[in-house]
Design an enzyme around this catalytic site. Structure first.
Site, PDB file in Angstrom:
ATOM      1  N   SER A   1       0.793  -1.240   0.000  1.00 36.59           N
ATOM      2  CA  SER A   1       0.000   0.000   0.000  1.00 36.59           C
ATOM      3  C   SER A   1       0.820   1.282   0.000  1.00 36.59           C
ATOM      4  O   SER A   1       0.255   2.361  -0.166  1.00 36.59           O
ATOM      5  CB  SER A   1      -0.929   0.027   1.207  1.00 36.59           C
ATOM      6  OG  SER A   1      -2.012  -0.803   0.945  1.00 36.59           O
TER       7      SER A   1
ATOM      8  N   LYS B   1       0.268   3.340  -2.937  1.00 32.89           N
ATOM      9  CA  LYS B   1      -0.925   4.196  -3.065  1.00 32.89           C
ATOM     10  C   LYS B   1      -0.567   5.681  -2.992  1.00 32.89           C
ATOM     11  O   LYS B   1      -1.292   6.523  -3.512  1.00 32.89           O
ATOM     12  CB  LYS B   1      -1.945   3.832  -1.973  1.00 32.89           C
ATOM     13  CG  LYS B   1      -2.523   2.413  -2.136  1.00 32.89           C
ATOM     14  CD  LYS B   1      -3.333   1.992  -0.918  1.00 32.89           C
ATOM     15  CE  LYS B   1      -3.859   0.562  -1.075  1.00 32.89           C
ATOM     16  NZ  LYS B   1      -4.486   0.043   0.167  1.00 32.89           N
TER      17      LYS B   1
ATOM     18  N   TYR C   1      -3.809  -2.315 -10.203  1.00 29.62           N
ATOM     19  CA  TYR C   1      -3.775  -2.219  -8.740  1.00 29.62           C
ATOM     20  C   TYR C   1      -2.862  -3.289  -8.131  1.00 29.62           C
ATOM     21  O   TYR C   1      -1.991  -2.990  -7.302  1.00 29.62           O
ATOM     22  CB  TYR C   1      -5.198  -2.335  -8.168  1.00 29.62           C
ATOM     23  CG  TYR C   1      -5.211  -2.385  -6.653  1.00 29.62           C
ATOM     24  CD1 TYR C   1      -4.851  -1.265  -5.905  1.00 29.62           C
ATOM     25  CD2 TYR C   1      -5.542  -3.554  -5.971  1.00 29.62           C
ATOM     26  CE1 TYR C   1      -4.826  -1.314  -4.517  1.00 29.62           C
ATOM     27  CE2 TYR C   1      -5.514  -3.610  -4.584  1.00 29.62           C
ATOM     28  CZ  TYR C   1      -5.161  -2.492  -3.869  1.00 29.62           C
ATOM     29  OH  TYR C   1      -5.123  -2.547  -2.484  1.00 29.62           O
TER      30      TYR C   1
ATOM     31  N   TYR D   1      -4.639   3.106   8.080  1.00 29.70           N
ATOM     32  CA  TYR D   1      -5.951   2.458   8.217  1.00 29.70           C
ATOM     33  C   TYR D   1      -6.591   2.837   9.552  1.00 29.70           C
ATOM     34  O   TYR D   1      -6.545   3.989   9.952  1.00 29.70           O
ATOM     35  CB  TYR D   1      -5.838   0.921   8.071  1.00 29.70           C
ATOM     36  CG  TYR D   1      -4.983   0.524   6.908  1.00 29.70           C
ATOM     37  CD1 TYR D   1      -5.339   0.901   5.622  1.00 29.70           C
ATOM     38  CD2 TYR D   1      -3.803  -0.177   7.085  1.00 29.70           C
ATOM     39  CE1 TYR D   1      -4.559   0.550   4.537  1.00 29.70           C
ATOM     40  CE2 TYR D   1      -3.013  -0.528   6.009  1.00 29.70           C
ATOM     41  CZ  TYR D   1      -3.388  -0.152   4.742  1.00 29.70           C
ATOM     42  OH  TYR D   1      -2.616  -0.481   3.686  1.00 29.70           O
TER      43      TYR D   1
ATOM     44  N   VAL E   1       1.115  -3.703   3.846  1.00 31.26           N
ATOM     45  CA  VAL E   1       1.080  -5.001   4.531  1.00 31.26           C
ATOM     46  C   VAL E   1       2.341  -5.835   4.291  1.00 31.26           C
ATOM     47  O   VAL E   1       2.552  -6.840   4.950  1.00 31.26           O
ATOM     48  CB  VAL E   1      -0.165  -5.848   4.168  1.00 31.26           C
ATOM     49  CG1 VAL E   1      -1.441  -5.214   4.673  1.00 31.26           C
ATOM     50  CG2 VAL E   1      -0.244  -6.129   2.689  1.00 31.26           C
TER      51      VAL E   1
END
Ligand code: GLU
Length: 305
Positions: A63, A66, A189, A241, A259
């Site tokens: 992530s 992102k 993605y 998160y 992760v």
């Protein structure tokens, strides 16, 4: 400040914590990494780097990617992007489905999976089947390293076990907030999640966010001052998160976790830091990574507060 000594102190002080946490096991390709790795890299504006641990080993950035995709989408669409993805913390796990239904397919922010998928879709609208290459080329540019690539085994593993991400994208599509074919979006993605980088490369790649959008190593403007501020704000409030508040409380810096076990953190006007250790806490952020950054800001006083 002697950063090398501080890194050495941190490495010593985190040792008792290695018994905590659990390596990501939602895909087999990530479950097999050596759980006891630790690396930390600091990149300063003058080009100097301070490193400790396995800093030359590549890991799956997951992530953290992102942040790069959000930078590209915000650069192109500006405020228009927020019609499709918000900038509020979700308070829910990274792959949660629940909020999406009662918020009509508009994900809370670009750093949860749902929001990252919408962000990638906005790039697929611009670059079609070359969207992943567009993101990868951007990462190569900001890290000044052409060797960066993705891991095919991790990509395939994401694809074969991506039931939740497929559920998310289908749900969002049902609200007409995915404009392109699902397979093209999910392909880009998962490939961006499977990009492999070293902590040194990542710290260097994020440096523009510490310097109002300009890469201090070559004075190249990557994004406007205003947008760099927005990206840092979303990292601070949404980068971890449902533990984003906890990270801000303990570390006090804009940061983004993945992760795979990596975390990048920005010290405005000073440096970018990357820490890697694959065992995760209950909210899927690196357990040791969070601890190491907490020790770093406590020892140096370099938090934004
Ligand atoms: N590939 C992961 C997923 O989509 C990314 C999640 C993360 O790094 O937090 O589930």
């Amino acid at each position: 400040m002697n950063y090398q000594t501080i890194l050495e102190e941190i490495q010593k002080e985190i040792q008792p914590y290695f018994k905590n946490g659990k390596v990501a096991d939602y895909i087999p390709a990530l479950a097999k990494v050596d759980p006891n790795q630790f690396a930390m890299s600091i990149q300063l504006f003058d080009g100097s780097q301070y490193n400790i641990g396995t800093v030359d080993n590549k890991f799956s950035i997951q992530s953290i990617s992102k942040v790069f995709a959000f930078t590209l989408a915000l650069n192109h669409y500006g405020k228009g992007l927020y019609k499709r993805v918000g900038h509020e913390p979700s308070g829910d796990p990274f792959n949660s489905l629940v909020q999406l239904e009662y918020e009509n397919g508009i994900p809370r922010n670009p750093f949860i999976n749902a929001g990252a998928i919408v962000t990638i879709d906005s790039l697929v609208s611009l670059h079609r089947k070359n969207s992943f290459e567009y993101i990868l080329n951007f990462i190569k540019k900001v890290s000044n390293d052409d060797s960066i690539t993705y891991d095919e085994e991790i990509f395939k593993s994401e694809l074969n076990h991506g039931f939740r991400n497929f559920a998310l994208i289908n749900m969002i599509k049902s609200y007409n907030n995915i404009y392109n074919p699902i397979d093209d979006v999910i392909d880009a993605y998962f490939k961006q999640c499977s990009i492999m980088m070293t902590p040194c490369q990542l710290a260097k790649a994020m440096l523009f966010l510490a310097n109002h959008g300009v890469n201090p190593l070559n004075n190249e403007r990557i994004i406007t001052n205003e947008k760099a501020k927005r990206i840092n704000s979303v990292m601070l409030t949404c980068g971890h998160y449902d533990a984003s508040g906890d990270f801000a409380y303990k570390v006090g810096l804009p940061g983004k976790s993945g992760v795979g076990g990596g975390i990048v953190a920005i010290v405005p006007q000073k440096m970018a830091i990357c820490v890697y250790s694959p065992k995760l806490n209950a909210q899927s952020n690196s357990y040791i990574g969070t601890k190491a950054l907490e020790l770093f800001t406590t020892k140096t006083g370099l938090s934004i507060f």
